[in-house]
Design an enzyme around this catalytic site. Structure first.
Site, PDB file in Angstrom:
ATOM      1  N   GLU A 145      10.221   4.175   3.203  1.00 59.43           N
ATOM      2  CA  GLU A 145      11.427   4.052   2.391  1.00 59.43           C
ATOM      3  C   GLU A 145      12.674   4.063   3.280  1.00 59.43           C
ATOM      4  O   GLU A 145      13.599   3.267   3.074  1.00 59.43           O
ATOM      5  CB  GLU A 145      11.479   5.177   1.351  1.00 59.43           C
ATOM      6  CG  GLU A 145      10.502   5.010   0.211  1.00 59.43           C
ATOM      7  CD  GLU A 145       9.035   5.302   0.545  1.00 59.43           C
ATOM      8  OE1 GLU A 145       8.175   5.050  -0.304  1.00 59.43           O
ATOM      9  OE2 GLU A 145       8.738   5.797   1.664  1.00 59.43           O
ATOM     10  N   ASP A 172      23.839 -11.155   5.677  1.00 58.76           N
ATOM     11  CA  ASP A 172      24.111 -12.067   4.568  1.00 58.76           C
ATOM     12  C   ASP A 172      25.609 -12.216   4.326  1.00 58.76           C
ATOM     13  O   ASP A 172      26.116 -13.327   4.133  1.00 58.76           O
ATOM     14  CB  ASP A 172      23.423 -11.567   3.305  1.00 58.76           C
ATOM     15  CG  ASP A 172      23.700 -12.463   2.105  1.00 58.76           C
ATOM     16  OD1 ASP A 172      23.528 -13.690   2.227  1.00 58.76           O
ATOM     17  OD2 ASP A 172      24.093 -11.939   1.052  1.00 58.76           O
ATOM     18  N   LEU A 223       0.801  -1.219   0.000  1.00 57.04           N
ATOM     19  CA  LEU A 223       0.000   0.000   0.000  1.00 57.04           C
ATOM     20  C   LEU A 223       0.839   1.277   0.000  1.00 57.04           C
ATOM     21  O   LEU A 223       0.311   2.363   0.178  1.00 57.04           O
ATOM     22  CB  LEU A 223      -0.977  -0.018   1.177  1.00 57.04           C
ATOM     23  CG  LEU A 223      -1.933  -1.224   1.166  1.00 57.04           C
ATOM     24  CD1 LEU A 223      -2.823  -1.218   2.403  1.00 57.04           C
ATOM     25  CD2 LEU A 223      -2.773  -1.258  -0.098  1.00 57.04           C
ATOM     26  N   CYS A 224       2.143   1.160  -0.212  1.00 56.43           N
ATOM     27  CA  CYS A 224       3.011   2.339  -0.317  1.00 56.43           C
ATOM     28  C   CYS A 224       2.895   2.944  -1.711  1.00 56.43           C
ATOM     29  O   CYS A 224       2.833   2.228  -2.705  1.00 56.43           O
ATOM     30  CB  CYS A 224       4.465   1.961  -0.065  1.00 56.43           C
ATOM     31  SG  CYS A 224       4.863   1.710   1.662  1.00 56.43           S
ATOM     32  N   HIS A 225       2.880   4.260  -1.748  1.00 51.95           N
ATOM     33  CA  HIS A 225       2.871   4.970  -3.034  1.00 51.95           C
ATOM     34  C   HIS A 225       4.274   4.934  -3.643  1.00 51.95           C
ATOM     35  O   HIS A 225       5.254   5.107  -2.932  1.00 51.95           O
ATOM     36  CB  HIS A 225       2.470   6.437  -2.832  1.00 51.95           C
ATOM     37  CG  HIS A 225       1.058   6.619  -2.403  1.00 51.95           C
ATOM     38  ND1 HIS A 225       0.671   6.535  -1.078  1.00 51.95           N
ATOM     39  CD2 HIS A 225      -0.062   6.880  -3.103  1.00 51.95           C
ATOM     40  CE1 HIS A 225      -0.636   6.740  -0.992  1.00 51.95           C
ATOM     41  NE2 HIS A 225      -1.103   6.960  -2.208  1.00 51.95           N
TER      42      HIS A 225
END
Length: 165
Positions: free
Chosen positions: A118, A132, A75-77
């Site tokens: 973000e 990682d 649902l992020c723009h």
């Protein structure tokens, strides 16, 4: 009511159509606890291993993640990112030889919605990249304290109390 739910509790993207375009910035932080075996490899705020420079690679991964946040979180723009910086700082060694690496991600945009997600995504992916690249030495790496540190622009500003890394 949660902003991403409609009046029938169904998920929806927030309508930002009537919001003003403003300069917005957000800063997020993640801490990565490196156990002694991995912390011993940190020199000059970097680890250079078989996979290359670890902190630099984490910074690039975080930047790439910032640009792809709307692909990862439904649902992020999608936003035209104007600024993104990733900083990694190795803390002082603890008594047991372990260290915490502070990952800071700052994102800026001129838009109708903010860039908190973000910034959080960038800090998180940079931290995961440290994991990682370090897991071959030891899997005992712990990512913790992922949080929004500050945001400006839009309806309200926010500044979190910062605890030392």
């Amino acid at each position: 009511m949660l902003s991403h739910l409609d009046d029938q509790n169904r998920p929806r993207m927030v309508d930002v159509g009537a919001k003003a375009v403003t300069a917005r910035q957000a800063r997020a932080r993640a801490l990565v606890h490196l156990p002694p075996a991995l912390a011993a490899l940190v020199a000059d705020n970097e680890i250079v291993g078989k996979k290359g420079p670890v902190f630099q690679t984490a910074s690039l991964a975080g930047t790439m993640a910032v640009k792809r946040t709307s692909d990862l979180i439904p649902l992020c723009h999608p936003l035209p990112i104007e600024k993104c910086t990733i900083e990694l700082h190795a803390g002082a060694p603890a008594a047991d030889g372990s260290i915490d690496v502070e990952v800071l991600c700052t994102v800026g945009v001129t838009a109708k919605t903010g860039v908190e997600m973000e910034a959080l995504t960038g800090a998180t992916i940079a931290a995961l990249t440290l994991y990682d690249m370090g897991k071959a030495v030891t899997p005992d790496i712990v990512i913790h304290d992922i949080r929004l540190v500050a945001k400006t622009g839009g309806k309200s500003d926010y500044q979190a109390p910062i605890t030392p890394a």
